[in-house]
Design a protein around this motif. Structure first.
Motif, short mmCIF file in Angstrom:
data_model
loop_
_atom_site.label_atom_id
_atom_site.label_comp_id
_atom_site.label_asym_id
_atom_site.label_seq_id
_atom_site.Cartn_x
_atom_site.Cartn_y
_atom_site.Cartn_z
N ALA A 87 4.00 -7.40 -7.55
CA ALA A 87 4.15 -8.78 -7.09
C ALA A 87 5.56 -9.29 -7.30
N MET A 99 8.27 -2.04 -0.53
CA MET A 99 7.20 -2.79 0.14
C MET A 99 7.73 -3.40 1.43
N GLN A 100 7.01 -3.18 2.50
CA GLN A 100 7.42 -3.69 3.80
C GLN A 100 6.47 -4.81 4.22
N GLY A 101 6.99 -6.01 4.32
CA GLY A 101 6.16 -7.12 4.79
C GLY A 101 5.94 -8.18 3.73
N SER A 102 5.17 -9.17 4.12
CA SER A 102 4.92 -10.29 3.20
C SER A 102 3.89 -9.89 2.15
N VAL A 103 4.10 -10.38 0.95
CA VAL A 103 3.21 -10.03 -0.17
C VAL A 103 2.61 -11.31 -0.74
N VAL A 104 1.30 -11.29 -0.92
CA VAL A 104 0.66 -12.40 -1.64
C VAL A 104 -0.08 -11.80 -2.82
N SER A 105 0.15 -12.37 -3.99
CA SER A 105 -0.55 -11.83 -5.16
C SER A 105 -1.50 -12.86 -5.72
N ASP A 180 0.86 -9.21 4.68
CA ASP A 180 0.79 -7.78 4.99
C ASP A 180 0.23 -7.01 3.79
#
Lengths: 427, 283
Positions: A87, A99-105, A180
């Motif tokens: 995260a 990591m490729q793209g949007s991350v939500v944790s 993503d």
């Protein structure tokens, strides 16, 4: 960089050093501070100092869009640390993450809430943290409030919410964006059963477009939801692959083969408790119809259990029960007073005698272990181990831990007839 | 719950320390820019929360910053502080105290924010520098309120400043760099040595008496020589000359302090950028 073109998460030889002593952790920080002050390019050293340990070591995996990776392990295995590194909340001390793209944790759902502000304001606040404009959040506002099931409470300060309401609000804000990569820590901790099902259903609907890293202690959810599972033990990957096999590996960690049968049973039966200020003079044992203590019984016979105790105060909401496991730790069943409509009038200061009758014992041959648990509402007064019960063989063949009364019938053909397990009951 | 935007992210142990100074500072400002909406909301919420439940409500946010200034104003009215160089004592004092609070705030806010947010920041990816900016936004508000009172006192005493006061923000930029940078460095040191915040508080409480804010400092001898190395004195004196005499005193001390302020500010930003994620692991 990515080894496979399809991957959107790539983790290579990830490691994290931690210490249980703040002074040791601060010493590492001080060393990094000095190196940064001297403009040295490399800060982290992956050498352990006294008092430090690897909370994660050599963790590697990759994930494609639409894949879900489960992470399981005993407490302190490094699951949440792994999630926090992914995260971007903390840095690793070894390895790398791409990591490729949007991350939500969703690690600590309520972290960052402005408690004095209303739920409504926190929606916009969280939206800003997720990189969304107030206009975008306004567009999804009703949807968030509906999903959180907060109604008018949305205008009240978050500090007045129950923990369940806070969780629901936080989760609803999170699912208003479609990331993503979604990192989830113990999703089943969110709200009540119905809300959890709603959350899971929503997460399932996001499956195709997102990659998931999913930490849970619920083995059912892990096997249902994940394509592959990592088992962590003391920070290291001991298994990566099929979810069902992973759960077996996890179970073997819980009850290592090196454990003695006594240790295993202690694991199964814990926690044990005895409030001597509330209950005393306790006796309990398996017995026959005449009340004589027994340790063996033949499958299919009636079985009895006797319990007697003296309570010091009149319980308001008394109940007692006997949960039963096989010696391998399979939870078979429980015999609880809560299943009966009778309310027992427990007299303080005098002996209360109970007898439990289990007609036509459906347990299959083997050793069974259990507890006697006596409670007053949520307060456990007594929870102690019973003497082991050996169920002896009566039938030549049996399967599993129990044999329920059943009957097969041939409903067509020349030799129609029937066979019933209950026909063979032993007197 | 945290989120990052749609791009390739690489997380490595020394990722940040291997970036150039220019990139570090650029990324730090990028983080502030990306979090600008959140900074605004956090500032608003802190503003509301500080007076929540009180009878006067948000009025307290205007009253409290003025309290120290009004004390000095009254003392000046009772001639505790004389007029200085033709400027009314009340204007002189309240103007100086306002500047003092700006400088002291630049040092204390990063320390307080890092200390209070350290635990929370580990659970979110919200940049600590953005939380510090929300603190600075509050400082800007309080300073505006104080300057409002200073303006009232100026009107009341007819002690008009020189038009050169318009260049004050520019002239004070080195001071903001100096004390802001110092604050960032001290906030990192406070993570290692918890005494730093306490020592800073004590130094700042005594510091006001050796800054030339309240009393004119010695114009000769050892103390006068030492004042040339006192950044508070150097910047406050420079700002007073600009505001009331219309001259920016390009004294060697001011020039040296200004150069030093850039060095400290750049170093502090770089250090903070490199160390921020190390702070998060320290809970």
């Amino acid at each position: 960089m990515f080894k496979s073109v399809d991957s959107i998460v790539e983790v290579n030889n990830l490691g994290k050093i931690q210490s249980r002593r703040p002074a040791v952790t601060r010493k590492r920080f001080a060393s990094d501070f000095t190196r940064a002050l001297l403009s040295l390019k490399s800060l982290a050293t992956d050498k352990l100092r006294p008092g430090e340990f690897w909370s994660l070591k050599d963790v590697s995996f990759s994930l494609k869009r639409g894949e879900a990776l489960g992470v399981i392990g005993l407490n302190g295995a490094g699951k949440t640390t792994l999630l926090r590194i992914l995260a971007g909340q903390i840095l690793p001390d070894a390895g790398e993450v791409y990591m490729q793209g949007s991350v939500v944790s969703m690690i600590d759902l309520t972290a960052g809430f402005q408690m004095s502000a209303s739920g409504k304001r926190n929606i916009f606040l969280r939206g800003a943290m997720l990189g969304r404009s107030p206009e975008e959040m306004q567009a999804t506002f009703d949807q968030i409030v509906d999903f959180a099931e907060l109604g008018d409470a949305i205008d009240a300060p978050v500090v007045t919410y129950s923990s369940g309401m806070q969780m629901r609000l936080a989760f609803s804000i999170m699912i208003s964006v479609c990331p993503d990569i979604l990192l989830i820590d113990e999703i089943l901790a969110v709200g009540d059963f119905q809300f959890r099902q709603k959350c899971l259903a929503h997460i399932r609907s996001m499956r195709e477009n997102s990659a998931f890293v999913f930490v849970s202690h619920s083995m059912g959810t892990i096997t249902d939801f994940c394509d592959k599972v990592i088992v962590l033990n003391k920070g290291q990957v001991v298994f990566l692959g099929d979810p069902k096999e992973a759960v077996e590996v996890y179970e073997s960690l819980k009850f290592p083969e090196s454990d003695t049968p006594e240790t295993k049973q202690a694991h199964i039966l814990k926690p044990q408790f005895f409030n001597e200020n509330a209950i005393e003079d306790i006796e309990h044992f398996w017995c026959d119809a005449d009340g004589n203590p027994i340790t063996k019984v033949i499958a299919g016979q009636d079985l009895y259990f006797k319990a007697s105790f003296c309570v010091k105060h009149k319980p308001r909401n008394f109940f007692m029960g006997v949960p039963l496991w096989t010696e391998e730790g399979v939870y078979v069943t429980g015999f609880s007073t809560q299943l009966q409509d009778d309310s027992f009038d427990i007299t303080p200061g005098s002996k209360n005698n109970f007898i439990l009758k289990i007609p036509s014992l459906p347990l299959n041959p083997g050793f069974y272990i259990g507890n006697l648990s006596i409670s007053d509402g949520p307060e456990i007064l007594y929870r102690q181990e019973l003497s082991a019960l050996e169920v002896l063989q009566h039938k030549p063949r049996f399967w599993g831990a129990i044999t329920l009364p059943h009957r097969w019938e041939l409903t067509g053909g020349a030799n129609s007839g029937s066979y019933s397990s209950s026909d063979q009951k032993t007197a | 719950m945290t989120s990052q935007t749609n791009h390739l992210r690489t997380i490595t142990p020394s990722g940040r320390s291997q970036e150039s100074v220019k990139n570090s500072i650029w990324h730090l400002f990028e983080e502030i820019w990306k979090s600008r909406k959140h900074i605004r909301i956090v500032f608003k919420e802190n503003f509301r929360a500080s007076s929540a439940g009180t009878g006067f409500g948000a009025l307290w946010n205007y009253i409290l910053p003025l309290v120290p200034l009004t004390i000095y104003w009254f003392l000046a009215r009772f001639r505790v502080f004389p007029s200085f160089e033709g400027v009314d004592g009340a204007v002189f004092i309240t103007y100086g105290v306002t500047l003092w609070f700006v400088f002291a705030g630049c040092i204390q806010i990063p320390i307080q924010v890092v200390q209070s947010r350290q635990k929370d920041s580990m659970k979110t990816a919200f940049p600590l520098i953005a939380a510090i900016m929300a603190g600075f936004a509050n400082l800007v508000f309080e300073t505006s309120v104080r300057l409002g009172l200073v303006s009232v006192i100026v009107l009341a005493t007819q002690s008009w400043p020189h038009w050169g006061v318009l260049f004050l923000p520019l002239a004070m930029l080195p001071a903001i760099f100096f004390f802001g940078g110092l604050g960032l460095l001290l906030s990192l040191m406070n993570v290692i040595y918890k005494d730093v915040s306490r020592v800073t508080t004590i130094v700042l409480q005594y510091g006001i008496f050796i800054s030339g804010v309240l009393f004119p400092l010695a114009q000769g001898g050892l103390l006068s020589f030492l004042n040339q190395f006192n950044p508070f004195y150097v910047f406050i004196e420079a700002s007073r000359y600009l505001a009331f005499q219309g001259e920016l005193m390009f004294t060697p001390s001011y020039i040296i302090m200004s150069i030093l302020s850039v060095v400290i500010f750049v170093k502090a930003l770089r250090m903070f950028y490199v160390m921020e994620y190390r702070i998060r692991g320290l809970v």
